[in-house]
Design a protein around this motif. Structure first.
Motif, mmCIF file in Angstrom:
data_model
loop_
_atom_site.group_PDB
_atom_site.id
_atom_site.type_symbol
_atom_site.label_atom_id
_atom_site.label_comp_id
_atom_site.label_asym_id
_atom_site.label_seq_id
_atom_site.Cartn_x
_atom_site.Cartn_y
_atom_site.Cartn_z
ATOM 1 N N UNK A 380 0.835 -1.213 0.000
ATOM 2 C CA UNK A 380 0.000 0.000 0.000
ATOM 3 C C UNK A 380 0.866 1.258 0.000
ATOM 4 N N UNK A 381 1.851 1.311 0.899
ATOM 5 C CA UNK A 381 2.732 2.486 0.931
ATOM 6 C C UNK A 381 3.548 2.572 -0.356
ATOM 7 N N UNK A 382 3.930 1.413 -0.908
ATOM 8 C CA UNK A 382 4.729 1.400 -2.120
ATOM 9 C C UNK A 382 3.968 1.828 -3.351
ATOM 10 N N UNK A 383 2.776 1.265 -3.549
ATOM 11 C CA UNK A 383 2.011 1.609 -4.749
ATOM 12 C C UNK A 383 1.580 3.067 -4.731
ATOM 13 N N UNK A 384 1.211 3.590 -3.564
ATOM 14 C CA UNK A 384 0.887 5.011 -3.492
ATOM 15 C C UNK A 384 2.127 5.869 -3.715
ATOM 16 N N UNK A 385 3.274 5.419 -3.213
ATOM 17 C CA UNK A 385 4.516 6.168 -3.414
ATOM 18 C C UNK A 385 4.985 6.133 -4.856
ATOM 19 N N UNK A 386 4.429 5.218 -5.655
ATOM 20 C CA UNK A 386 4.788 5.161 -7.067
ATOM 21 C C UNK A 386 4.257 6.367 -7.830
ATOM 22 N N UNK A 387 3.202 6.996 -7.298
ATOM 23 C CA UNK A 387 2.569 8.097 -8.019
ATOM 24 C C UNK A 387 2.352 9.333 -7.157
ATOM 25 N N UNK A 388 2.311 9.165 -5.844
ATOM 26 C CA UNK A 388 2.180 10.299 -4.947
ATOM 27 C C UNK A 388 3.551 10.640 -4.382
ATOM 28 N N UNK A 389 3.635 11.764 -3.694
ATOM 29 C CA UNK A 389 4.876 12.124 -3.008
ATOM 30 C C UNK A 389 5.121 11.087 -1.907
ATOM 31 N N UNK A 390 6.270 10.400 -1.961
ATOM 32 C CA UNK A 390 6.472 9.293 -1.026
ATOM 33 C C UNK A 390 6.692 9.754 0.415
ATOM 34 N N UNK A 391 7.047 11.021 0.636
ATOM 35 C CA UNK A 391 7.252 11.494 2.007
ATOM 36 C C UNK A 391 5.932 11.590 2.783
ATOM 37 N N UNK A 392 4.918 12.321 2.295
ATOM 38 C CA UNK A 392 3.652 12.322 3.042
ATOM 39 C C UNK A 392 2.966 10.962 3.049
ATOM 40 N N UNK A 393 3.178 10.152 1.998
ATOM 41 C CA UNK A 393 2.613 8.799 1.996
ATOM 42 C C UNK A 393 3.178 7.988 3.156
ATOM 43 N N UNK A 394 4.495 8.072 3.346
ATOM 44 C CA UNK A 394 5.140 7.414 4.485
ATOM 45 C C UNK A 394 4.513 7.882 5.795
ATOM 46 N N UNK A 395 4.313 9.200 5.908
ATOM 47 C CA UNK A 395 3.795 9.764 7.151
ATOM 48 C C UNK A 395 2.358 9.293 7.416
ATOM 49 N N UNK A 396 1.553 9.174 6.352
ATOM 50 C CA UNK A 396 0.180 8.690 6.506
ATOM 51 C C UNK A 396 0.177 7.291 7.107
ATOM 52 N N UNK A 397 0.998 6.388 6.560
ATOM 53 C CA UNK A 397 0.998 5.012 7.039
ATOM 54 C C UNK A 397 1.739 4.880 8.369
ATOM 55 N N UNK A 398 2.708 5.751 8.625
ATOM 56 C CA UNK A 398 3.370 5.801 9.927
ATOM 57 C C UNK A 398 2.327 6.072 11.017
ATOM 58 N N UNK A 399 1.440 7.037 10.741
ATOM 59 C CA UNK A 399 0.392 7.370 11.713
ATOM 60 C C UNK A 399 -0.709 6.325 11.734
ATOM 61 N N UNK A 400 -1.003 5.719 10.587
ATOM 62 C CA UNK A 400 -2.004 4.647 10.545
ATOM 63 C C UNK A 400 -1.562 3.472 11.421
ATOM 64 N N UNK A 401 -0.257 3.220 11.481
ATOM 65 C CA UNK A 401 0.279 2.123 12.290
ATOM 66 C C UNK A 401 0.423 2.492 13.761
#
Length: 477
Positions: A380-401
């Motif tokens: 999930x973090x990888x596929x979204x990072x393929x097209x979105x900015x991977x920094x906020x994507x990381x932060x979203x899943x960091x907080x989701x966890x």
């Protein structure tokens, strides 16, 4: 035949005109609420992606002449409806926050690395044999975790291009360069890639990534290097398809380096970035309603000073030898301005979690008991990072966890490793997954290399990377 690019600032003009039109409302700027947005608000972002993917193939002349206007149009397609539906204060708040908190720091870092690395010129001629190319990729992969993927990519892309300027089949070299140097190599320290630096700012120990990401990084990089060597060896030894070596446009001469002073400036860039993460001043300055930490202002000011020092002190021969041009930077700046603006509602909806339009993504990473599924976090973090900015994507899943760095470094270490690997590694899946990808593409094209189209590049990434990621899922997650 080298390509000549004319820098047309129209896209910038439209964006900044909109910014100043909204300026009176900035002191009352509001925020978008992700729970109140429908998935339709992601259409402008999808439009930017579709334009990048299809326009160079279907309307190449129009795209290359007017891509700034096209992506500015997609930015307006988000901002004008946003101003109408939610008010000018919310639209202006989105622009200002994106400009000062995200886009300008992003562009300052990229520009400083682009200028400083562009002032280091390796004179003489390296011959692009499979062994030498693999060696340069190994060097860049190792440097990426020390000076960042952008710094390593900007330092080595021109020597790699020059070493292979007598070969017809070069695009695969640049593709693997993006895979390794611009992405996978940055996984071992917070300096390597922005998502890991965000984790460091959230409280993840500096050496945690080296300890927990070393095995998947080693597996991926070694696999890619072996595949690259076999592919490059195949092309290199098909002599009937190569130009005769005596037609090499770069004459043999002793190896030397112009612009050595820029190595010190590169260390300065690393130092400023690291200091901004370690120093907590507790002082915040309001810029048009956006709170910016003093340490971040000091970092950005320091980076600009290093950029100016490089422009002033680098011998002209170094930039001439590198055929230095601002065109690649201008292209990246315009396209990412539109990406940063149109991605706002997408990230906002993701941050809304289960209350947002993309709640299915959040549900997918947990089992029925609410426990994290590491394999799903990786994808999930990888596929979204393929097209979105991977920094906020990381932060979203960091907080989701859970968002607790102590728990994520301890009992949930596997989950944080999955998020980190997905965000860093899968940025290589598309040209826009990570900023250095687009910069390498732009520099290669400016130097006359015909790079794969958006979808042709993804054919390479899907054919090579996705099977490796699938195998990594079973081995590590």
């Amino acid at each position: 035949m080298r390509q000549t690019h004319v820098i047309r600032p129209a896209g910038f003009v439209y964006l900044f005109a909109l910014f100043f039109l909204l300026l009176p409302a900035l002191s009352f700027a509001g925020d978008l609420q992700g729970s109140s947005l429908s998935a339709l608000w992601s259409v402008p972002f999808a439009g930017v992606l579709i334009s990048i993917a299809f326009a160079p193939m279907l309307i190449p002349a129009i795209w290359h002449a007017h891509f700034g206007k096209i992506v500015a149009g997609w930015s307006l397609a988000f901002l004008l409806p946003c101003a109408y539906v939610f008010g000018a204060d919310v639209a202006s708040g989105s622009v200002v926050h994106t400009l000062f908190a995200e886009y300008l720091p992003f562009m300052i870092l990229l520009s400083s690395l682009f200028v400083i690395a562009g002032g280091i010129c390796l004179n003489g001629n390296l011959h692009g044999t499979p062994e030498l190319n693999a060696g340069l990729l190994i060097l860049g992969t190792l440097l990426a975790s020390v000076m960042g993927t952008t710094g390593a990519a900007m330092l080595l892309v021109r020597p790699l291009i020059r070493a292979n300027d007598n070969r017809r089949h070069v695009k695969h070299v640049m593709v693997f360069f993006i895979f390794l140097v611009a992405n996978a190599g940055g996984a071992l320290t917070p300096l390597g890639d922005p998502p890991l630096f965000l984790g460091f700012l959230q409280g993840v120990d500096f050496l945690w990534t080296l300890k927990h990401l070393a095995q998947p990084t080693l597996f991926l990089c070694l696999s890619l290097l072996v595949i690259f060597y076999l592919v490059d060896r195949h092309y290199y030894h098909n002599r009937e398809e190569e130009r005769p070596l005596q037609l090499d446009p770069t004459p043999d001469s002793p190896l030397s380096i112009d612009g050595k002073f820029n190595f010190l400036l590169l260390f300065g860039v690393v130092a400023f970035v690291l200091i901004s993460g370690l120093w907590k001043s507790g002082v915040n300055i309001l810029v048009l309603g956006v709170s910016i930490a003093l340490e971040n202002i000091v970092r950005d000011a320091g980076l600009l000073l290093l950029l100016v020092a490089s422009l002033k002190l680098t011998p002209a021969s170094a930039r001439l030898g590198n055929e230095f041009s601002w065109a690649p930077m201008a292209e990246v700046a315009k396209i990412f301005a539109a990406i940063f603006i149109t991605i706002v509602p997408v990230i906002t909806m993701l941050k809304a979690g289960e209350a947002g339009a993309f709640s299915a993504v959040i549900h997918a990473v947990s089992d029925a008991q609410g426990k994290p599924v590491n394999a799903m976090y990786f994808w999930a973090s990888g596929l979204l990072s393929s097209f979105l900015d991977n920094a906020p994507t990381y932060l979203v899943f960091f907080n989701t966890a859970g968002g607790d760095p102590v728990a994520l470094m301890g009992p949930l270490a596997g989950t944080l490793a999955a998020i980190s690997c997905g965000s860093v590694f899968m940025g290589a899946n598309s040209y826009i997954g990570n900023a250095p990808n687009m910069m390498v593409k732009a520099i290669a094209e400016q130097r006359g290399i015909v790079m794969p189209s958006f979808f042709a590049y993804m054919a390479w990434s899907c054919g090579i990377l996705l099977p490796l990621f699938a195998l990594m899922t079973f081995l590590f997650f």
